[in-house]
Each structure stands twice: as structure tokens, then as C-alpha cells.
Design a protein around this motif. Structure first.
Motif, PDB file in Angstrom:
ATOM      1  N   LEU A   1       0.839  -1.200   0.000  1.00 27.31           N
ATOM      2  CA  LEU A   1       0.000   0.000   0.000  1.00 27.31           C
ATOM      3  C   LEU A   1       0.878   1.255   0.000  1.00 27.31           C
ATOM      4  O   LEU A   1       1.726   1.440   0.868  1.00 27.31           O
ATOM      5  CB  LEU A   1      -0.917   0.012   1.223  1.00 27.31           C
TER       6      LEU A   1
ATOM      7  N   ALA B   1      -0.791   4.471  -0.679  1.00 26.18           N
ATOM      8  CA  ALA B   1      -1.681   5.485  -0.108  1.00 26.18           C
ATOM      9  C   ALA B   1      -3.097   4.928  -0.045  1.00 26.18           C
ATOM     10  O   ALA B   1      -3.538   4.242  -0.967  1.00 26.18           O
ATOM     11  CB  ALA B   1      -1.650   6.759  -0.937  1.00 26.18           C
ATOM     12  N   GLN B   2      -3.804   5.219   1.048  1.00 22.73           N
ATOM     13  CA  GLN B   2      -5.190   4.798   1.172  1.00 22.73           C
ATOM     14  C   GLN B   2      -6.104   5.758   0.420  1.00 22.73           C
ATOM     15  O   GLN B   2      -5.767   6.922   0.197  1.00 22.73           O
ATOM     16  CB  GLN B   2      -5.595   4.738   2.649  1.00 22.73           C
ATOM     17  N   GLY B   3      -7.276   5.260   0.034  1.00 19.27           N
ATOM     18  CA  GLY B   3      -8.241   6.080  -0.674  1.00 19.27           C
ATOM     19  C   GLY B   3      -8.730   5.386  -1.924  1.00 19.27           C
ATOM     20  O   GLY B   3      -8.308   4.278  -2.247  1.00 19.27           O
ATOM     21  N   SER B   4      -9.626   6.052  -2.626  1.00 23.55           N
ATOM     22  CA  SER B   4     -10.181   5.528  -3.865  1.00 23.55           C
ATOM     23  C   SER B   4      -9.485   6.209  -5.037  1.00 23.55           C
ATOM     24  O   SER B   4      -9.636   7.429  -5.236  1.00 23.55           O
ATOM     25  CB  SER B   4     -11.692   5.775  -3.921  1.00 23.55           C
TER      26      SER B   4
ATOM     27  N   GLN C   1      -7.348  10.768  -7.516  1.00 28.28           N
ATOM     28  CA  GLN C   1      -8.021  10.197  -6.356  1.00 28.28           C
ATOM     29  C   GLN C   1      -9.407  10.803  -6.190  1.00 28.28           C
ATOM     30  O   GLN C   1      -9.571  12.023  -6.275  1.00 28.28           O
ATOM     31  CB  GLN C   1      -7.203  10.433  -5.085  1.00 28.28           C
TER      32      GLN C   1
ATOM     33  N   SER D   1      -9.567   0.840  -3.102  1.00 23.78           N
ATOM     34  CA  SER D   1      -9.151   0.824  -1.700  1.00 23.78           C
ATOM     35  C   SER D   1      -7.789   1.476  -1.456  1.00 23.78           C
ATOM     36  O   SER D   1      -7.375   1.611  -0.315  1.00 23.78           O
ATOM     37  CB  SER D   1      -9.106  -0.626  -1.175  1.00 23.78           C
ATOM     38  N   GLY D   2      -7.085   1.852  -2.535  1.00 17.88           N
ATOM     39  CA  GLY D   2      -5.801   2.495  -2.335  1.00 17.88           C
ATOM     40  C   GLY D   2      -4.951   2.471  -3.580  1.00 17.88           C
ATOM     41  O   GLY D   2      -5.297   1.865  -4.609  1.00 17.88           O
TER      42      GLY D   2
ATOM     43  N   TYR E   1      -1.396   1.169  -4.892  1.00 16.31           N
ATOM     44  CA  TYR E   1      -0.459   0.102  -4.494  1.00 16.31           C
ATOM     45  C   TYR E   1       0.750   0.105  -5.407  1.00 16.31           C
ATOM     46  O   TYR E   1       0.696   0.540  -6.564  1.00 16.31           O
ATOM     47  CB  TYR E   1      -1.151  -1.256  -4.545  1.00 16.31           C
TER      48      TYR E   1
END
Length: 302
Positions: free
Chosen positions: A9, A11-14, A32, A293-294, A296
């Protein structure tokens, strides 16, 4: 047997889309989704950190933005509310021009970094080339596509390696345009392809139902990479003098596969925690995946 692994991962996020430089520093840019508005941000995958603050009011449509290093400096261009924005990530300089092109690309026009805007890419298309720093007009010409259409596609480019050449995919062929000459110089049979630098010069990587085909710009087949299933989100990069190719299995979009055309079988098999929306491969061989979800990354696929 391909080398198996899990993505890390970043960064988190959509995340809707991701792109990487074709040459030079291995940098990336990702869009994002956010509450009310999307943002775009540059990333250093090796350091695992963002570069600068996020850019607001960024489009979610992958065809509405483009990232690269057309003259050495990482640059992103996007459209928003009838304006074309061109942002130099190294200097922070941003250019805003009137217009809402349908497709965008970067090119090198007689040594100058250029942004290419394509308007009305159905039957015939207007191609406008501007200096990415000053906004000066460099070229303006029309390409007759006949029964071909570039709607719902992206312009192919791999600056600076691709120089003045861009690819305009249509229903049955990819038209190669020379923005310095202001004309189409070739049409290669293909419905969907990717333009990338390779040890053999610029190549087109085309997905079919059973393989990924690598062709030179003369149309000659250079490699055939068998796939276990049809693949989407194909990406490629020249890494340490070798062409690397990666893609997502259509029937299992959490699975990424990577190939070295010198050995046709996949060299890497990587699992994601969520389906991939987009892929990018950096010149260092790091594979990036945008998911709901992120964002990657993988370790280099060498």
C-alpha cells in the motif's frame, strides 16, 4: 513458474487512474476520488511519498488528463470546466488555456515540450499543439479518420522517447501522427494498443484474447506473450535496457501479471486486495495499481 507476491500500500483512498514517466526519474501521478471533488497528486514510488500538495478539481476520467516528462521535467495536463491546465511539477508553473479537448497527449515539437489537444475525434479530428510552458501555438491540423473513431480512447505517447509522434487509436487501426509535420504518417492495424520505448525503438503493445503482441512501428511482430486469459490495463516500460510489460486479468482484476518478452511466460504474478482500475510501470520496474481501496506498488519486476 512466475514469481508470486503481494502489492504494498502506497496510499489509502479511492484511486481512479495512475500514470508514470516513460524515461528519466521514475515518478508517477495518480487521480483520487474525494468527497465533492477529485484531486491529482505526484508520487515518488521509490521513496513511498507524495511530491508536493494535491491538485484540486482534478478529473476522474482517465482520458481527461495526461502525465509525462516531455522535455525532462515531470508535467501533468488536464481539462476542467472548459479550461486546459498544464502544470510543471518541478517548478510549480501552471498554464491555463481556454478549451475543452476530448483527448490529451504530450509530445516534443522541435525540442520544445508540447501538449497535444485533440478535438472531435470522430470521423475527423482537429489536433492543436501548444508549447507546454508558454501556451504558444506550435501546430494546428486536421486528421481525417474516415470510418475510424477515437472516442472513448486515449492518445498514445511515451515522451520524450516518442518525440513528435503520437498514436490515435481508432476502430480498426492506430494512426501515427507526426505533430511537427502536421499529418498522419502511418496507420497500423490495431484496435487497442500501448506505445512504449523498447530496445528495438518505439513499439506498440496490443492485447488480444490469447496474448499480448509487441510490434514495431513498421508493423512487424517482435514478440508474442501468451496470456492465461484476456487482459486489460496493459502497461509497459523500458527497464535496464529491457522491455517489461504488465496487465490485469480481465476475469480476475485483482491479479496482475508481468512479462519480459525475452521469456514469453509471465515472470511475476501479483495479487491486489481490490480490483485494479488502472496500471502504470515506471522506468525502474515498479508497478503501480490504482484501486478503490488504495494506490499500491510492487517491488521492481526485474
Amino acid at each position: 513458474m512466475p514469481e508470486s507476491g503481494l502489492a504494498e500500500l502506497l496510499a489509502q483512498g479511492s484511486f481512479d487512474g495512475v500514470a508514470a514517466t516513460a524515461e528519466g526519474p521514475p515518478l508517477a501521478f495518480a487521480s483520487q476520488a474525494g468527497q465533492g471533488a477529485n484531486t491529482g497528486r505526484a508520487w515518488d514510488p521509490a521513496a513511498g511519498s507524495p511530491l508536493g500538495p494535491p491538485l484540486p478539481d482534478f478529473p476522474a476520467d482517465r482520458a481527461a488528463w495526461v502525465f509525462g516528462a516531455p522535455a525532462g521535467s515531470p508535467t501533468v495536463a488536464w481539462t476542467f470546466r472548459d479550461r486546459l491546465h498544464v502544470h510543471d511539477l518541478h517548478t510549480g508553473h501552471e498554464l491555463a488555456l481556454d478549451g475543452q479537448p476530448d483527448l490529451l497527449a504530450f509530445a516534443v515539437h522541435h525540442g520544445r515540450a508540447a501538449v497535444v489537444a485533440v478535438f472531435g475525434p470522430a470521423n475527423d479530428a482537429q489536433v492543436v499543439v501548444r508549447d507546454a510552458l508558454t501556451g504558444d501555438g506550435l501546430a494546428d491540423f486536421t486528421v481525417w479518420l474516415g470510418h475510424r473513431t477515437a472516442i472513448d480512447r486515449s492518445v498514445l505517447h511515451a515522451t520524450p522517447a516518442s518525440g513528435p509522434l503520437i498514436g490515435l487509436p481508432g476502430d480498426s487501426a492506430v494512426g501515427l501522427l507526426d505533430v511537427e509535420r502536421g499529418e498522419e504518417i502511418a496507420a497500423l492495424p490495431s484496435t487497442c494498443a500501448l506505445l512504449a520505448p523498447s530496445p528495438d525503438g518505439l513499439v506498440l503493445v496490443e492485447p488480444t484474447s490469447t496474448a499480448l503482441t509487441v510490434r514495431g512501428l513498421d508493423g512487424d511482430r517482435l514478440a508474442t506473450l501468451p496470456t492465461p486469459a484476456p487482459c486489460d490495463h496493459v502497461t509497459a516500460a523500458l527497464v535496464d535496457g529491457r522491455l517489461l510489460v504488465a496487465a490485469v486479468r480481465r476475469d480476475d482484476p485483482r491479479t496482475l501479471l508481468a512479462w519480459n518478452p525475452e521469456t514469453p511466460e509471465p515472470s511475476h504474478h501479483i495479487e491486489l486486495p481490490a480490483p485494479a482500475n488502472d496500471l502504470a510501470l515506471t522506468p525502474a520496474g515498479t508497478l503501480l495499481a490504482a484501486t478503490e481501496s488504495g494506490l499500491y506498488k510492487t517491488r521492481p519486476c526485474l
